[in-house]
Design a protein around this motif. Structure first.
Motif, PDB file in Angstrom:
ATOM      1  N   GLY A 185       0.833  -1.195   0.000  1.00 52.09           N
ATOM      2  CA  GLY A 185       0.000   0.000   0.000  1.00 52.09           C
ATOM      3  C   GLY A 185       0.872   1.250   0.000  1.00 52.09           C
ATOM      4  N   ASP A 186       0.608   2.149   0.919  1.00 46.92           N
ATOM      5  CA  ASP A 186       1.386   3.375   1.045  1.00 46.92           C
ATOM      6  C   ASP A 186       2.508   3.252   2.062  1.00 46.92           C
ATOM      7  OD1 ASP A 186      -0.107   4.757  -0.819  1.00 46.92           O
ATOM      8  OD2 ASP A 186      -1.540   5.482   0.660  1.00 46.92           O
ATOM      9  N   GLY A 187       2.703   2.084   2.623  1.00 49.76           N
ATOM     10  CA  GLY A 187       3.711   1.917   3.669  1.00 49.76           C
ATOM     11  C   GLY A 187       4.389   0.567   3.588  1.00 49.76           C
ATOM     12  N   TYR A 188       4.572  -0.037   4.755  1.00 48.69           N
ATOM     13  CA  TYR A 188       5.262  -1.314   4.856  1.00 48.69           C
ATOM     14  C   TYR A 188       4.519  -2.244   5.804  1.00 48.69           C
ATOM     15  CZ  TYR A 188       9.110   1.093   2.641  1.00 48.69           C
ATOM     16  OH  TYR A 188       9.873   1.795   1.757  1.00 48.69           O
ATOM     17  N   VAL A 189       4.714  -3.541   5.597  1.00 46.84           N
ATOM     18  CA  VAL A 189       4.202  -4.570   6.488  1.00 46.84           C
ATOM     19  C   VAL A 189       5.342  -5.549   6.754  1.00 46.84           C
ATOM     20  CG1 VAL A 189       1.778  -4.401   5.771  1.00 46.84           C
ATOM     21  CG2 VAL A 189       3.322  -5.939   4.541  1.00 46.84           C
ATOM     22  N   VAL A 190       5.160  -6.413   7.745  1.00 45.01           N
ATOM     23  CA  VAL A 190       6.163  -7.413   8.065  1.00 45.01           C
ATOM     24  C   VAL A 190       5.606  -8.796   7.753  1.00 45.01           C
ATOM     25  CG1 VAL A 190       7.541  -8.456   9.901  1.00 45.01           C
ATOM     26  CG2 VAL A 190       7.230  -5.985   9.849  1.00 45.01           C
ATOM     27  N   VAL A 191       6.364  -9.540   6.948  1.00 52.54           N
ATOM     28  CA  VAL A 191       6.051 -10.940   6.665  1.00 52.54           C
ATOM     29  C   VAL A 191       6.797 -11.741   7.721  1.00 52.54           C
ATOM     30  CG1 VAL A 191       6.228 -12.830   5.015  1.00 52.54           C
ATOM     31  CG2 VAL A 191       5.930 -10.489   4.198  1.00 52.54           C
ATOM     32  N   GLY A 192       6.082 -12.512   8.523  1.00 52.94           N
ATOM     33  CA  GLY A 192       6.703 -13.306   9.579  1.00 52.94           C
ATOM     34  C   GLY A 192       7.726 -14.288   9.025  1.00 52.94           C
ATOM     35  N   ASP A 193       8.729 -14.601   9.825  1.00 50.19           N
ATOM     36  CA  ASP A 193       9.774 -15.515   9.377  1.00 50.19           C
ATOM     37  C   ASP A 193       9.217 -16.891   9.008  1.00 50.19           C
ATOM     38  OD1 ASP A 193       9.257 -15.956  12.090  1.00 50.19           O
ATOM     39  OD2 ASP A 193      11.245 -16.764  12.449  1.00 50.19           O
ATOM     40  N   CYS A 194       8.120 -17.301   9.645  1.00 46.36           N
ATOM     41  CA  CYS A 194       7.528 -18.615   9.339  1.00 46.36           C
ATOM     42  C   CYS A 194       6.722 -18.597   8.041  1.00 46.36           C
ATOM     43  CB  CYS A 194       6.654 -19.075  10.492  1.00 46.36           C
ATOM     44  SG  CYS A 194       5.306 -17.950  10.860  1.00 46.36           S
ATOM     45  N   CYS A 195       6.288 -17.432   7.576  1.00 44.03           N
ATOM     46  CA  CYS A 195       5.479 -17.328   6.362  1.00 44.03           C
ATOM     47  C   CYS A 195       6.278 -16.835   5.151  1.00 44.03           C
ATOM     48  CB  CYS A 195       4.306 -16.378   6.588  1.00 44.03           C
ATOM     49  SG  CYS A 195       3.088 -17.000   7.765  1.00 44.03           S
ATOM     50  N   ALA A 196       7.465 -16.299   5.365  1.00 44.26           N
ATOM     51  CA  ALA A 196       8.269 -15.746   4.272  1.00 44.26           C
ATOM     52  C   ALA A 196       8.798 -16.856   3.370  1.00 44.26           C
ATOM     53  CB  ALA A 196       9.427 -14.934   4.834  1.00 44.26           C
ATOM     54  N   SER A 199       0.239  -3.546  24.983  1.00 45.89           N
ATOM     55  CA  SER A 199      -1.058  -3.393  24.320  1.00 45.89           C
ATOM     56  C   SER A 199      -1.463  -1.939  24.124  1.00 45.89           C
ATOM     57  CB  SER A 199      -2.134  -4.133  25.102  1.00 45.89           C
ATOM     58  OG  SER A 199      -2.260  -3.579  26.390  1.00 45.89           O
ATOM     59  N   ASN A 200      -0.779  -0.997  24.758  1.00 49.42           N
ATOM     60  CA  ASN A 200      -1.109   0.412  24.601  1.00 49.42           C
ATOM     61  C   ASN A 200      -0.510   1.020  23.338  1.00 49.42           C
ATOM     62  OD1 ASN A 200      -2.523   0.443  27.029  1.00 49.42           O
ATOM     63  ND2 ASN A 200      -0.681   0.865  28.191  1.00 49.42           N
ATOM     64  N   PHE A 201       0.385   0.296  22.670  1.00 53.86           N
ATOM     65  CA  PHE A 201       1.019   0.810  21.471  1.00 53.86           C
ATOM     66  C   PHE A 201       0.336   0.239  20.232  1.00 53.86           C
ATOM     67  CE2 PHE A 201       4.199   1.765  24.545  1.00 53.86           C
ATOM     68  CZ  PHE A 201       4.891   2.850  24.037  1.00 53.86           C
ATOM     69  N   PRO A 202       0.267   1.026  19.138  1.00 54.35           N
ATOM     70  CA  PRO A 202      -0.352   0.539  17.900  1.00 54.35           C
ATOM     71  C   PRO A 202       0.603  -0.366  17.120  1.00 54.35           C
ATOM     72  CG  PRO A 202       0.510   2.734  17.569  1.00 54.35           C
ATOM     73  CD  PRO A 202       0.719   2.403  19.035  1.00 54.35           C
ATOM     74  N   VAL A 203       0.127  -0.872  15.980  1.00 53.16           N
ATOM     75  CA  VAL A 203       0.962  -1.643  15.061  1.00 53.16           C
ATOM     76  C   VAL A 203       1.932  -0.673  14.394  1.00 53.16           C
ATOM     77  CG1 VAL A 203       0.944  -2.992  12.939  1.00 53.16           C
ATOM     78  CG2 VAL A 203      -0.804  -3.380  14.675  1.00 53.16           C
ATOM     79  N   LEU A 204       3.198  -1.040  14.324  1.00 48.72           N
ATOM     80  CA  LEU A 204       4.201  -0.152  13.746  1.00 48.72           C
ATOM     81  C   LEU A 204       4.138  -0.146  12.219  1.00 48.72           C
ATOM     82  CD1 LEU A 204       6.535   1.779  14.235  1.00 48.72           C
ATOM     83  CD2 LEU A 204       8.062  -0.192  14.305  1.00 48.72           C
ATOM     84  N   PHE A 205       4.263  -1.298  11.583  1.00 44.02           N
ATOM     85  CA  PHE A 205       4.212  -1.394  10.123  1.00 44.02           C
ATOM     86  C   PHE A 205       2.868  -1.993   9.735  1.00 44.02           C
ATOM     87  CE2 PHE A 205       8.825  -1.780  11.013  1.00 44.02           C
ATOM     88  CZ  PHE A 205       9.240  -0.636  10.347  1.00 44.02           C
ATOM     89  N   ASP A 206       1.923  -1.124   9.342  1.00 43.38           N
ATOM     90  CA  ASP A 206       0.568  -1.581   9.039  1.00 43.38           C
ATOM     91  C   ASP A 206       0.159  -1.354   7.586  1.00 43.38           C
ATOM     92  OD1 ASP A 206       0.315   1.155   9.013  1.00 43.38           O
ATOM     93  OD2 ASP A 206      -1.267   1.244  10.521  1.00 43.38           O
ATOM     94  N   GLY A 207       1.111  -0.946   6.739  1.00 47.95           N
ATOM     95  CA  GLY A 207       0.807  -0.712   5.337  1.00 47.95           C
ATOM     96  C   GLY A 207       0.262   0.670   5.044  1.00 47.95           C
ATOM     97  N   GLN A 208       0.119   1.487   6.065  1.00 54.52           N
ATOM     98  CA  GLN A 208      -0.400   2.836   5.898  1.00 54.52           C
ATOM     99  C   GLN A 208       0.733   3.850   5.996  1.00 54.52           C
ATOM    100  OE1 GLN A 208      -3.723   3.317   5.212  1.00 54.52           O
ATOM    101  NE2 GLN A 208      -3.734   1.090   5.177  1.00 54.52           N
ATOM    102  N   ARG A 209       0.578   4.951   5.310  1.00 57.47           N
ATOM    103  CA  ARG A 209       1.565   6.025   5.387  1.00 57.47           C
ATOM    104  C   ARG A 209       1.359   6.780   6.692  1.00 57.47           C
ATOM    105  NH1 ARG A 209       2.885  10.278   0.626  1.00 57.47           N
ATOM    106  NH2 ARG A 209       4.721  11.161   1.628  1.00 57.47           N
ATOM    107  N   SER A 210       2.447   7.012   7.392  1.00 57.52           N
ATOM    108  CA  SER A 210       2.364   7.729   8.654  1.00 57.52           C
ATOM    109  C   SER A 210       2.222   9.214   8.383  1.00 57.52           C
ATOM    110  CB  SER A 210       3.634   7.466   9.483  1.00 57.52           C
ATOM    111  OG  SER A 210       3.640   8.305  10.607  1.00 57.52           O
ATOM    112  N   GLU A 211       1.255   9.833   9.020  1.00 55.91           N
ATOM    113  CA  GLU A 211       1.045  11.274   8.846  1.00 55.91           C
ATOM    114  C   GLU A 211       2.251  12.077   9.338  1.00 55.91           C
ATOM    115  OE1 GLU A 211      -1.449  12.687   7.180  1.00 55.91           O
ATOM    116  OE2 GLU A 211      -2.139  10.665   6.767  1.00 55.91           O
TER     117      GLU A 211
END
Length: 74
Positions: free
Chosen positions: A12-23, A58-70
């Motif tokens: 998308g406009d950002g990045y995501v992480v592919v887990g080591d078990c799924c890559a 749990s108080n922190f959001p997902v870091l790499f979610d595929g969205q561009r950070s504002e």
């Protein structure tokens, strides 16, 4: 050294992480590695299976979610 959790992939406009078990072997050899230390204390699920890759606060959001950070938009 920190635990390898996956590989960073453009999505998308950002990045995501592919887990080591799924890559795939191709992704493992061509994408940048992501280590636990790179994403803590944020949440980080695998973009393929949805499994949480790090035990995060749990108080922190997902870091790499595929969205561009504002914050990164000029």
């Amino acid at each position: 050294m920190s635990l390898l959790i996956g590989f960073l992939r453009a999505w998308g406009d950002g990045y995501v992480v592919v887990g080591d078990c799924c890559a795939t072997a191709e992704q493992q050899s061509s994408l940048p590695a992501v280590y636990e230390i790179n994403v803590l204390p944020y949440k980080q699920p695998c973009c393929v299976c949805g499994r949480e890759l790090v035990a995060a606060n749990s108080n922190f959001p997902v870091l790499f979610d595929g969205q561009r950070s504002e914050q990164n938009v000029p």
